[in-house]
Scaffold this motif. Structure first.
Motif, PDB file in Angstrom:
ATOM      1  N   MET A   1       0.806  -1.124  -0.026  1.00 51.09           N
ATOM      2  CA  MET A   1      -0.163   0.263  -0.213  1.00 51.09           C
ATOM      3  C   MET A   1       0.697   1.354   0.083  1.00 51.09           C
ATOM      4  N   ILE A   2       2.010   1.418   0.836  1.00 51.30           N
ATOM      5  CA  ILE A   2       2.663   2.542   0.830  1.00 51.30           C
ATOM      6  C   ILE A   2       3.183   2.919  -0.526  1.00 51.30           C
ATOM      7  N   ASP A   3       3.864   1.702  -1.286  1.00 52.15           N
ATOM      8  CA  ASP A   3       4.266   1.851  -2.600  1.00 52.15           C
ATOM      9  C   ASP A   3       3.339   2.726  -3.438  1.00 52.15           C
ATOM     10  N   ASP A   4       1.994   2.484  -3.416  1.00 52.00           N
ATOM     11  CA  ASP A   4       1.015   3.319  -4.265  1.00 52.00           C
ATOM     12  C   ASP A   4       1.279   4.652  -3.816  1.00 52.00           C
ATOM     13  N   VAL A   5       1.226   4.896  -2.395  1.00 49.50           N
ATOM     14  CA  VAL A   5       1.204   6.195  -1.888  1.00 49.50           C
ATOM     15  C   VAL A   5       2.701   6.961  -2.458  1.00 49.50           C
ATOM     16  N   ILE A   6       3.514   6.291  -2.231  1.00 52.38           N
ATOM     17  CA  ILE A   6       4.984   6.791  -2.846  1.00 52.38           C
ATOM     18  C   ILE A   6       4.981   7.293  -4.422  1.00 52.38           C
ATOM     19  N   THR A   7       4.262   6.304  -5.081  1.00 57.71           N
ATOM     20  CA  THR A   7       4.315   6.298  -6.552  1.00 57.71           C
ATOM     21  C   THR A   7       3.353   7.571  -6.781  1.00 57.71           C
ATOM     22  N   ARG A   8       2.184   7.606  -6.229  1.00 57.45           N
ATOM     23  CA  ARG A   8       1.388   8.837  -6.464  1.00 57.45           C
ATOM     24  C   ARG A   8       1.908  10.236  -6.304  1.00 57.45           C
ATOM     25  N   MET A   9       2.456  10.222  -4.860  1.00 60.20           N
ATOM     26  CA  MET A   9       3.366  11.403  -4.554  1.00 60.20           C
ATOM     27  C   MET A   9       4.517  11.777  -5.395  1.00 60.20           C
ATOM     28  N   ASP A  10       5.358  10.835  -5.866  1.00 59.65           N
ATOM     29  CA  ASP A  10       6.341  11.073  -6.745  1.00 59.65           C
ATOM     30  C   ASP A  10       5.909  11.824  -8.063  1.00 59.65           C
ATOM     31  N   GLN A  11       4.710  11.069  -8.684  1.00 58.15           N
ATOM     32  CA  GLN A  11       4.092  11.608  -9.820  1.00 58.15           C
ATOM     33  C   GLN A  11       3.483  13.148  -9.670  1.00 58.15           C
ATOM     34  N   TRP A  12       2.936  13.327  -8.298  1.00 55.90           N
ATOM     35  CA  TRP A  12       2.326  14.556  -8.294  1.00 55.90           C
ATOM     36  C   TRP A  12       3.248  15.760  -8.071  1.00 55.90           C
ATOM     37  N   LEU A  13       4.253  15.378  -7.041  1.00 53.75           N
ATOM     38  CA  LEU A  13       5.487  16.241  -7.032  1.00 53.75           C
ATOM     39  C   LEU A  13       6.172  16.845  -8.186  1.00 53.75           C
ATOM     40  N   ARG A  14       6.519  15.760  -9.072  1.00 50.89           N
ATOM     41  CA  ARG A  14       6.841  15.894 -10.238  1.00 50.89           C
ATOM     42  C   ARG A  14       6.369  16.767 -11.388  1.00 50.89           C
ATOM     43  N   ALA A  15       4.871  16.355 -11.313  1.00 50.60           N
ATOM     44  CA  ALA A  15       4.144  17.319 -12.281  1.00 50.60           C
ATOM     45  C   ALA A  15       3.751  18.610 -11.622  1.00 50.60           C
ATOM     46  N   ASN A  16       3.633  18.834 -10.442  1.00 56.73           N
ATOM     47  CA  ASN A  16       3.116  19.918  -9.704  1.00 56.73           C
ATOM     48  C   ASN A  16       4.014  20.746  -9.066  1.00 56.73           C
ATOM     49  N   ARG A  17       5.195  20.397  -8.678  1.00 56.97           N
ATOM     50  CA  ARG A  17       6.186  21.236  -7.973  1.00 56.97           C
ATOM     51  C   ARG A  17       7.455  20.610  -8.340  1.00 56.97           C
ATOM     52  N   PRO A  18       7.810  20.751  -9.521  1.00 56.76           N
ATOM     53  CA  PRO A  18       9.007  20.646 -10.117  1.00 56.76           C
ATOM     54  C   PRO A  18      10.355  21.020  -9.425  1.00 56.76           C
ATOM     55  N   ASP A  19      10.210  21.985  -9.017  1.00 60.84           N
ATOM     56  CA  ASP A  19      11.530  22.675  -8.297  1.00 60.84           C
ATOM     57  C   ASP A  19      11.727  22.217  -6.980  1.00 60.84           C
ATOM     58  N   TYR A  20      10.503  21.946  -6.147  1.00 61.78           N
ATOM     59  CA  TYR A  20      10.720  21.109  -5.024  1.00 61.78           C
ATOM     60  C   TYR A  20      11.361  19.677  -5.326  1.00 61.78           C
ATOM     61  N   TYR A  21      10.606  19.187  -6.248  1.00 59.59           N
ATOM     62  CA  TYR A  21      11.009  17.832  -6.585  1.00 59.59           C
ATOM     63  C   TYR A  21      12.618  17.550  -6.774  1.00 59.59           C
ATOM     64  N   SER A  22      13.009  18.597  -7.685  1.00 60.37           N
ATOM     65  CA  SER A  22      14.245  18.648  -8.008  1.00 60.37           C
ATOM     66  C   SER A  22      15.431  18.775  -6.912  1.00 60.37           C
ATOM     67  N   HIS A  23      14.887  19.068  -5.745  1.00 61.20           N
ATOM     68  CA  HIS A  23      15.545  19.133  -4.513  1.00 61.20           C
ATOM     69  C   HIS A  23      15.554  17.995  -3.426  1.00 61.20           C
ATOM     70  N   LEU A  24      14.703  17.127  -3.825  1.00 59.01           N
ATOM     71  CA  LEU A  24      14.638  15.889  -3.230  1.00 59.01           C
ATOM     72  C   LEU A  24      16.112  15.070  -3.239  1.00 59.01           C
ATOM     73  N   GLN A  25      16.581  14.346  -2.425  1.00 59.82           N
ATOM     74  CA  GLN A  25      17.789  13.648  -2.217  1.00 59.82           C
ATOM     75  C   GLN A  25      17.343  12.154  -2.738  1.00 59.82           C
ATOM     76  N   ALA A  26      18.433  11.727  -3.335  1.00 63.23           N
ATOM     77  CA  ALA A  26      18.364  10.203  -3.715  1.00 63.23           C
ATOM     78  C   ALA A  26      17.875   9.222  -2.408  1.00 63.23           C
ATOM     79  N   GLY A  27      17.271   8.207  -2.448  1.00 59.84           N
ATOM     80  CA  GLY A  27      16.743   7.444  -1.451  1.00 59.84           C
ATOM     81  C   GLY A  27      18.327   6.843  -0.698  1.00 59.84           C
ATOM     82  N   VAL A  28      17.960   6.505   0.492  1.00 62.11           N
ATOM     83  CA  VAL A  28      19.170   5.841   1.420  1.00 62.11           C
ATOM     84  C   VAL A  28      19.218   4.198   1.210  1.00 62.11           C
ATOM     85  N   THR A  29      20.035   3.494   1.588  1.00 59.80           N
ATOM     86  CA  THR A  29      20.182   2.173   1.445  1.00 59.80           C
ATOM     87  C   THR A  29      19.750   1.491   2.738  1.00 59.80           C
TER      88      THR A  29
END
Length: 90
Positions: A1-29
């Motif tokens: 379920m969380i995967d769906d939320v993260i996918t939707r958040m990723d898509q929404w931020l990329r489309a609607n807040r591209p400047d903010y999205y570009s300042h997100l850091q790569a995931g951790v290990t």
């Protein structure tokens, strides 16, 4: 379920807040998450781990909030804040 939320958040931020999205850091290990857990003697919820595997918060130099003045802190920023607050408690 969380995967769906993260996918939707990723898509929404990329489309609607591209400047903010570009300042997100790569995931951790998983090793970084394990080290964080060991450092503070705790077990993180799996949903938290999945979120941080996706992105490790926003850059510390980025002052735009994720939502309503809430910042998406990196694991490092969380660690520093926790240690500072713990130190205030004595």
């Amino acid at each position: 379920m969380i995967d769906d939320v993260i996918t939707r958040m990723d898509q929404w931020l990329r489309a609607n807040r591209p400047d903010y999205y570009s300042h997100l850091q790569a995931g951790v290990t998983s090793d970084s998450l394990t080290a964080f857990e060991q450092r503070f003697s705790l077990q993180l919820p799996e949903d938290f781990c999945e979120l941080y595997r996706w992105r490790n918060g926003q850059l510390a130099t980025e002052f735009a909030s994720l939502q309503m003045n809430r910042m998406f802190l990196s694991l490092e920023d969380i660690s520093e804040t926790k240690e500072m607050l713990d130190g205030m408690m004595g």
